[in-house]
Motif scaffolding. Structure first.
Motif, PDB file in Angstrom:
ATOM      1  N   GLN A  91       0.828  -1.205   0.000  1.00 43.67           N
ATOM      2  CA  GLN A  91       0.000   0.000   0.000  1.00 43.67           C
ATOM      3  C   GLN A  91       0.867   1.262   0.000  1.00 43.67           C
ATOM      4  O   GLN A  91       0.562   2.226  -0.701  1.00 43.67           O
ATOM      5  CB  GLN A  91      -0.947   0.001   1.204  1.00 43.67           C
TER       6      GLN A  91
ATOM      7  N   LEU B 230       2.121   1.778  -3.465  1.00 47.59           N
ATOM      8  CA  LEU B 230       1.051   2.258  -4.343  1.00 47.59           C
ATOM      9  C   LEU B 230       0.756   3.742  -4.118  1.00 47.59           C
ATOM     10  O   LEU B 230       0.567   4.488  -5.078  1.00 47.59           O
ATOM     11  CB  LEU B 230      -0.229   1.435  -4.132  1.00 47.59           C
ATOM     12  N   VAL B 231       0.762   4.182  -2.861  1.00 48.83           N
ATOM     13  CA  VAL B 231       0.532   5.596  -2.548  1.00 48.83           C
ATOM     14  C   VAL B 231       1.635   6.445  -3.182  1.00 48.83           C
ATOM     15  O   VAL B 231       1.365   7.496  -3.779  1.00 48.83           O
ATOM     16  CB  VAL B 231       0.470   5.832  -1.013  1.00 48.83           C
ATOM     17  N   CYS B 232       2.887   5.973  -3.103  1.00 46.16           N
ATOM     18  CA  CYS B 232       4.013   6.702  -3.696  1.00 46.16           C
ATOM     19  C   CYS B 232       3.880   6.792  -5.212  1.00 46.16           C
ATOM     20  O   CYS B 232       4.117   7.851  -5.793  1.00 46.16           O
ATOM     21  CB  CYS B 232       5.331   6.034  -3.336  1.00 46.16           C
ATOM     22  N   VAL B 233       3.478   5.697  -5.843  1.00 51.22           N
ATOM     23  CA  VAL B 233       3.276   5.688  -7.304  1.00 51.22           C
ATOM     24  C   VAL B 233       2.198   6.718  -7.660  1.00 51.22           C
ATOM     25  O   VAL B 233       2.375   7.533  -8.571  1.00 51.22           O
ATOM     26  CB  VAL B 233       2.873   4.284  -7.814  1.00 51.22           C
ATOM     27  N   TRP B 234       1.120   6.713  -6.897  1.00 52.51           N
ATOM     28  CA  TRP B 234       0.004   7.625  -7.132  1.00 52.51           C
ATOM     29  C   TRP B 234       0.455   9.087  -6.998  1.00 52.51           C
ATOM     30  O   TRP B 234       0.123   9.930  -7.830  1.00 52.51           O
ATOM     31  CB  TRP B 234      -1.118   7.293  -6.141  1.00 52.51           C
ATOM     32  N   ARG B 235       1.247   9.376  -5.956  1.00 53.76           N
ATOM     33  CA  ARG B 235       1.768  10.733  -5.747  1.00 53.76           C
ATOM     34  C   ARG B 235       2.669  11.153  -6.907  1.00 53.76           C
ATOM     35  O   ARG B 235       2.607  12.287  -7.372  1.00 53.76           O
ATOM     36  CB  ARG B 235       2.569  10.801  -4.436  1.00 53.76           C
TER      37      ARG B 235
ATOM     38  N   VAL C  73       2.613   9.990 -10.006  1.00 49.87           N
ATOM     39  CA  VAL C  73       1.774  10.192 -11.191  1.00 49.87           C
ATOM     40  C   VAL C  73       1.125  11.579 -11.124  1.00 49.87           C
ATOM     41  O   VAL C  73       1.090  12.306 -12.124  1.00 49.87           O
ATOM     42  CB  VAL C  73       0.706   9.080 -11.322  1.00 49.87           C
ATOM     43  N   ALA C  74       0.653  11.964  -9.953  1.00 52.08           N
ATOM     44  CA  ALA C  74       0.062  13.293  -9.755  1.00 52.08           C
ATOM     45  C   ALA C  74       1.101  14.380 -10.050  1.00 52.08           C
ATOM     46  O   ALA C  74       0.782  15.398 -10.672  1.00 52.08           O
ATOM     47  CB  ALA C  74      -0.462  13.433  -8.321  1.00 52.08           C
TER      48      ALA C  74
ATOM     49  N   ARG D 276       1.586  14.733 -13.777  1.00 49.11           N
ATOM     50  CA  ARG D 276       0.449  15.479 -14.351  1.00 49.11           C
ATOM     51  C   ARG D 276       0.625  16.986 -14.143  1.00 49.11           C
ATOM     52  O   ARG D 276       0.301  17.781 -15.008  1.00 49.11           O
ATOM     53  CB  ARG D 276      -0.860  15.034 -13.701  1.00 49.11           C
TER      54      ARG D 276
ATOM     55  N   TYR E  77       9.407  10.365  -2.506  1.00 45.10           N
ATOM     56  CA  TYR E  77       8.456   9.305  -2.831  1.00 45.10           C
ATOM     57  C   TYR E  77       9.150   8.100  -3.452  1.00 45.10           C
ATOM     58  O   TYR E  77       8.813   6.965  -3.154  1.00 45.10           O
ATOM     59  CB  TYR E  77       7.371   9.838  -3.767  1.00 45.10           C
TER      60      TYR E  77
END
Length: 124
Positions: free
Chosen positions: A20, A23-28, A30-31, A34, A46
């Motif tokens: 988890q 996954l949070v780091c990947v999400w950050r 990706v943000a 963007r 991250y």
């Protein structure tokens, strides 16, 4: 009633937490991509946490393999396969480490380009 905390259960919980975190780091990240802010030093935090989480996940996996091995004496193939999965997880950590080095180079180039642009602006 409450479930007793067996070694396998503790290891499973640790594994899920590390996945988890990754996954949070990947999400950050990706943000950040963007927003166009991924070429900054904040991104490294991250990436570093992600590498740590992946390594932790592989260590957890190896722990599961070791805990599971005595029960697999009749079929050592399962232990070999599980060991292979653990190595694969470490391989992912290595790939992320390589990507981190590339990110470091990109950030350095970005900083250089910004400095050169600033010098050019002064000249003009």
């Amino acid at each position: 009633g409450s479930l007793p905390l067996t070694p396998l259960r503790v290891v499973t919980i640790l594994g899920m937490v590390s996945v988890q975190v990754a996954l949070v780091c990947v999400w950050r990240l990706v943000a950040m991509v963007r927003r166009g802010t991924v070429f900054s030093h904040a991104a490294f935090r991250y990436v570093d946490v992600m590498i740590g989480a992946i390594v932790a996940a592989s260590l957890v996996w190896f722990a599961v393999t070791v805990l599971n091995a005595p029960g697999q004496r009749a079929d050592p193939g399962v232990t070999v396969i599980m060991g292979g999965v653990g190595v694969a997880i470490l391989g992912v950590a290595l790939m992320v480490l390589v990507l981190r080095m590339l990110l470091a180079q990109a950030v350095a180039r970005d900083v250089e380009a910004a400095q050169m642009q600033a010098e050019l602006d002064e000249v003009i």
